[in-house]
Motif scaffolding. Structure first.
Motif, PDB file in Angstrom:
ATOM      1  N   GLN A 454      -1.989   4.145   2.685  1.00 11.49           N
ATOM      2  CA  GLN A 454      -2.298   2.718   2.657  1.00 11.49           C
ATOM      3  C   GLN A 454      -2.739   2.173   4.025  1.00 11.49           C
ATOM      4  O   GLN A 454      -3.556   1.256   4.092  1.00 11.49           O
ATOM      5  N   GLU A 455      -2.223   2.754   5.102  1.00  9.19           N
ATOM      6  CA  GLU A 455      -2.662   2.281   6.412  1.00  9.19           C
ATOM      7  C   GLU A 455      -4.129   2.609   6.666  1.00  9.19           C
ATOM      8  O   GLU A 455      -4.850   1.830   7.305  1.00  9.19           O
ATOM      9  N   LEU A 456      -4.601   3.744   6.133  1.00  9.35           N
ATOM     10  CA  LEU A 456      -6.026   4.074   6.245  1.00  9.35           C
ATOM     11  C   LEU A 456      -6.872   3.110   5.426  1.00  9.35           C
ATOM     12  O   LEU A 456      -7.912   2.621   5.896  1.00  9.35           O
ATOM     13  N   TRP A 457      -6.469   2.855   4.177  1.00 11.39           N
ATOM     14  CA  TRP A 457      -7.240   1.924   3.334  1.00 11.39           C
ATOM     15  C   TRP A 457      -7.350   0.561   4.005  1.00 11.39           C
ATOM     16  O   TRP A 457      -8.405  -0.071   3.981  1.00 11.39           O
ATOM     17  N   GLN A 458      -6.236   0.118   4.597  1.00 11.31           N
ATOM     18  CA  GLN A 458      -6.228  -1.206   5.217  1.00 11.31           C
ATOM     19  C   GLN A 458      -7.031  -1.202   6.521  1.00 11.31           C
ATOM     20  O   GLN A 458      -7.824  -2.122   6.779  1.00 11.31           O
ATOM     21  N   VAL A 479      -3.907  -5.668  -2.656  1.00  7.22           N
ATOM     22  CA  VAL A 479      -2.498  -5.398  -2.405  1.00  7.22           C
ATOM     23  C   VAL A 479      -2.324  -4.462  -1.213  1.00  7.22           C
ATOM     24  O   VAL A 479      -3.106  -3.520  -1.014  1.00  7.22           O
ATOM     25  N   TYR A 480      -1.273  -4.720  -0.435  1.00  9.64           N
ATOM     26  CA  TYR A 480      -0.925  -3.882   0.711  1.00  9.64           C
ATOM     27  C   TYR A 480       0.586  -3.909   0.847  1.00  9.64           C
ATOM     28  O   TYR A 480       1.207  -4.966   0.750  1.00  9.64           O
ATOM     29  N   GLN A 481       1.182  -2.742   1.020  1.00 10.77           N
ATOM     30  CA  GLN A 481       2.638  -2.617   1.116  1.00 10.77           C
ATOM     31  C   GLN A 481       3.341  -3.302  -0.059  1.00 10.77           C
ATOM     32  O   GLN A 481       4.361  -3.978   0.092  1.00 10.77           O
ATOM     33  N   SER A 482       2.767  -3.122  -1.244  1.00 11.29           N
ATOM     34  CA  SER A 482       3.297  -3.639  -2.518  1.00 11.29           C
ATOM     35  C   SER A 482       3.299  -5.164  -2.613  1.00 11.29           C
ATOM     36  O   SER A 482       3.905  -5.725  -3.531  1.00 11.29           O
ATOM     37  N   PHE A 496     -12.421  -9.529   4.187  1.00 10.10           N
ATOM     38  CA  PHE A 496     -11.583  -8.542   3.495  1.00 10.10           C
ATOM     39  C   PHE A 496     -10.105  -8.847   3.772  1.00 10.10           C
ATOM     40  O   PHE A 496      -9.721  -9.139   4.900  1.00 10.10           O
ATOM     41  N   GLN A 497      -9.286  -8.775   2.706  1.00  7.58           N
ATOM     42  CA  GLN A 497      -7.845  -9.002   2.856  1.00  7.58           C
ATOM     43  C   GLN A 497      -7.028  -7.739   2.574  1.00  7.58           C
ATOM     44  O   GLN A 497      -6.126  -7.401   3.324  1.00  7.58           O
ATOM     45  N   ALA A 498      -7.350  -7.054   1.458  1.00  6.40           N
ATOM     46  CA  ALA A 498      -6.641  -5.819   1.101  1.00  6.40           C
ATOM     47  C   ALA A 498      -7.412  -5.144  -0.026  1.00  6.40           C
ATOM     48  O   ALA A 498      -8.301  -5.737  -0.645  1.00  6.40           O
ATOM     49  N   LEU A 568     -16.389  -7.474   9.428  1.00  2.88           N
ATOM     50  CA  LEU A 568     -15.933  -7.296  10.806  1.00  2.88           C
ATOM     51  C   LEU A 568     -14.644  -8.053  11.106  1.00  2.88           C
ATOM     52  O   LEU A 568     -13.873  -7.654  11.981  1.00  2.88           O
ATOM     53  N   ALA A 569     -14.405  -9.149  10.375  1.00  2.53           N
ATOM     54  CA  ALA A 569     -13.230  -9.989  10.641  1.00  2.53           C
ATOM     55  C   ALA A 569     -11.943  -9.189  10.432  1.00  2.53           C
ATOM     56  O   ALA A 569     -11.877  -8.272   9.617  1.00  2.53           O
ATOM     57  N   CYS A 570     -10.891  -9.560  11.152  1.00  2.00           N
ATOM     58  CA  CYS A 570      -9.645  -8.809  11.028  1.00  2.00           C
ATOM     59  C   CYS A 570      -8.681  -9.523  10.087  1.00  2.00           C
ATOM     60  O   CYS A 570      -8.729 -10.735   9.914  1.00  2.00           O
ATOM     61  N   SER A 571      -7.851  -8.711   9.408  1.00  2.00           N
ATOM     62  CA  SER A 571      -6.781  -9.247   8.555  1.00  2.00           C
ATOM     63  C   SER A 571      -5.520  -8.451   8.872  1.00  2.00           C
ATOM     64  O   SER A 571      -5.381  -7.932   9.974  1.00  2.00           O
ATOM     65  N   VAL A 572      -4.637  -8.314   7.929  1.00  2.00           N
ATOM     66  CA  VAL A 572      -3.364  -7.641   8.192  1.00  2.00           C
ATOM     67  C   VAL A 572      -3.597  -6.186   8.597  1.00  2.00           C
ATOM     68  O   VAL A 572      -4.278  -5.435   7.905  1.00  2.00           O
TER      69      VAL A 572
END
Length: 582
Positions: A454-458, A479-482, A496-498, A568-572
């Motif tokens: 999941q860390e790679l996908w994010q 979804v990220y970390q459930s 992009f968020q997840a 390009l924008a950053c999220s979690v």
């Protein structure tokens, strides 16, 4: 070794089986219908007709060695079978019956045999005359796949010609233009390449010769025609019929691009007969819906559990024949699943019997993939604005492994300005599923799946992740970390968020239940057969649709609208490090 008992014969001179016509494919067809008429003076309700190829077969009984061997328990597994009373209501009294069965060209002749004693204690009663195709060795079932470069298309097909008998090649060129000849390489495998029963024993059947030709330097989006050829020693040439395809777009090209994605389709018999591993009731519906919409499809990705031959090798022919209208026209990209690869003691991540002793060999030979190592089965492929990263869940994917390095390289090496749509695909559900057996485990995923990836996908902002294995349809929120990073919707816009996770394993095999309780990340669930379709309209607009196989209608969908600055924008957990220097 095969454990052989004595051959139980109850041959009755008064009984008979007659098949007509005796010769098929008079006009070059690779399939044909045979009328089988039979009579048994002492009929019973469990009598059945078996279809055998080659026509000479063993009617001896071989006791199963493991749970992957199924009845009929003959030492030569029939291609398929049907009960004598099928659509013959008066058979149990008259002993007279009639069946109409479909055959496909499988390089050998055929016979039809009448048995009593049911499937567990079969006794041979009578055998028909032989039926054959005009040219059993003819080139058949072409399947296209993208090559290792964007402007290369591979053509793989099956024939009965060893390279010592005939030289394989493809004649091809732009529609209405100059013709080229490209050579083909030839592969096959033998019984010793199989890892266990039934593939190594009762289910073994020679796969023929698998030829692959590489059509290079294609012009993007151009239409090409091709036909398969074999040059015999006397100089004559054996030809298939003509086919056509559209060359792939240049990576990053701004044009309409449409990709169908599903898993676990399998095959089924159009004549209603039975076969080993006969549990893919939605298969023909899915196949037919895709054929119906083929002019609106550019590529197909089938993510594992391809045909469920499970060691009964004749079924690879049946599957490639079933998908021939699709795979001969658009690239048919495959992934590997448990029913292709898994076998104890062979290096598969799971030590079960699901491949029926095939241990990956037929899948990696019958289908071409642009993988560095076709046995490993992980690869990247680009289609216009899409980057597809296809993983292999039957090999270890966790950090530190060779596959983990591939996944990270595939996700990190794409230029998102040119290819904004980044898609991860795998057979088993490495993300999220509320399927009942994952729920029973308490994991709601393949154990060690998302924890590893999941860390790679994010980090690399994977738009969608697709899975098979679970035979239903389910879509999550991003979804990220459930946790839902944003609420599920039919439209997403902005940064992009997840990752959105989608299970599309309902293409054919028997359906899988969901847990009864609702989970907050699970947005849409469907207990039915269906498949997914991605449409990239341009660099900023993507549509996903879920269609049911029963009618081809859309039952779930969502769109993503996103500009390059949003990528390009950053999220979690995906903000790059920055400097205070100016």
């Amino acid at each position: 070794m095969i454990a052989v008992e004595r051959t139980p014969l109850a041959v009755d001179d008064a009984a008979h089986v007659k098949a007509s016509p005796a010769v098929l494919g008079l006009e070059g067809q690779y399939s044909g219908w045979v009328e089988v008429e039979f009579f048994h003076p002492d009929p019973s309700g469990d009598d059945w007709i078996g279809v055998f190829s080659p026509a000479n077969f063993s009617a001896a009984i071989c006791e199963p060695e493991n749970k992957r061997q199924y009845p009929p328990v003959l030492c030569t597994a029939p291609i398929k079978y049907q009960f004598a009373k099928f659509k013959n209501d008066g058979y149990s009294k008259s002993g007279k019956g009639y069946l109409k069965l479909q055959l496909i060209n499988q390089r050998e002749d055929f016979s039809f045999a009448l048995f009593s004693g049911g499937l567990l204690k079969p006794k041979l009663i009578a055998v028909s005359n032989k039926v054959t195709f005009v040219n059993p060795k003819a080139p058949v079932y072409p399947r296209l796949a993208q090559g290792k470069s964007w402007n290369e298309m591979t053509v793989t097909w099956t024939s009965g010609y060893d390279i010592k008998e005939a030289v394989p090649f493809v004649e091809w060129g732009e529609k209405g233009g100059r013709r080229f000849l490209s050579p083909a390489g030839t592969l096959t495998f033998d019984r010793n390449s199989m890892c266990g029963a039934p593939a190594r024993t009762v289910g073994w059947r020679h796969p023929g010769y698998i030829h692959t030709s590489y059509l290079k330097d294609l012009w993007p989006d151009s239409m090409y025609t091709y036909r398969l050829g074999h040059r015999l020693p006397n100089g004559t040439r054996v030809w298939s019929k003509s086919y056509s395809f559209k060359a792939s777009p240049y990576p990053g090209q701004d044009s309409l691009q449409r990709v169908v994605i599903f898993g676990d389709m399998g095959k089924a018999e159009a004549d209603g007969s039975n076969e080993y591993n006969n549990f893919q009731p939605g298969s023909l519906n899915t196949t037919n819906q895709i054929i119906r919409d083929l002019e609106n499809i550019d590529m197909v990705v089938h993510i594992g559990d391809i045909c469920y031959a499970n060691g009964y090798l004749s079924q690879w022919d049946q599957f490639t024949a079933q998908i021939e209208p699709i795979a001969s026209t658009v690239p048919y990209m495959v992934g590997s699943g448990n029913h292709e690869r898994d076998w104890p003691g062979t290096g598969s991540f799971y030590g079960n019997l699901d491949s029926g002793g095939e241990c990956g060999v037929p899948a990696q030979t019958v289908f071409y993939t642009p993988a560095e190592n076709r046995a490993k089965f992980w690869y990247a492929t680009d289609y216009g604005m899409f980057r597809f990263c296809i993983a292999h869940t039957e090999e270890d994917w966790r950090p530190g492994t060779e596959q983990y390095k591939f996944i990270e390289h595939c996700l990190s090496s794409v230029d998102r300005q040119k290819q904004p749509w980044l898609i991860f695909l795998a057979h088993r559900v490495l993300g999220y599923s509320s399927n009942s057996y994952y729920g029973f485990e308490g994991t709601f995923e393949e154990p060690m799946g998302r924890e590893a990836l999941q860390e790679l996908w994010q980090k690399y902002k994977v738009d969608l992740a697709f899975y098979g294995h679970v035979h239903n349809y389910e879509r999550t929120c991003p979804v990220y970390q459930s946790q839902c990073v944003v609420n599920a919707s039919n439209h997403y816009s902005g940064p992009f968020q997840a990752t959105t996770h989608v299970v599309v394993g309902g293409a054919g095999a028997s359906l899988s239940d969901f847990i009864t309780s609702k989970i907050q990340w699970s947005h849409f669930r469907d207990f039915d057969h269906g498949f997914g379709k991605l449409t990239a309209f341009n660099h900023s607009s993507l549509l996903f649709e879920y269609k049911k196989s029963r009618d081809g209608n859309v039952y779930d969908h969502f769109t993503i609208s996103r500009d390059y600055r949003d990528v390009l924008a950053c999220s979690v957990d995906n903000c790059p490090r920055t400097s205070l220097a100016s």
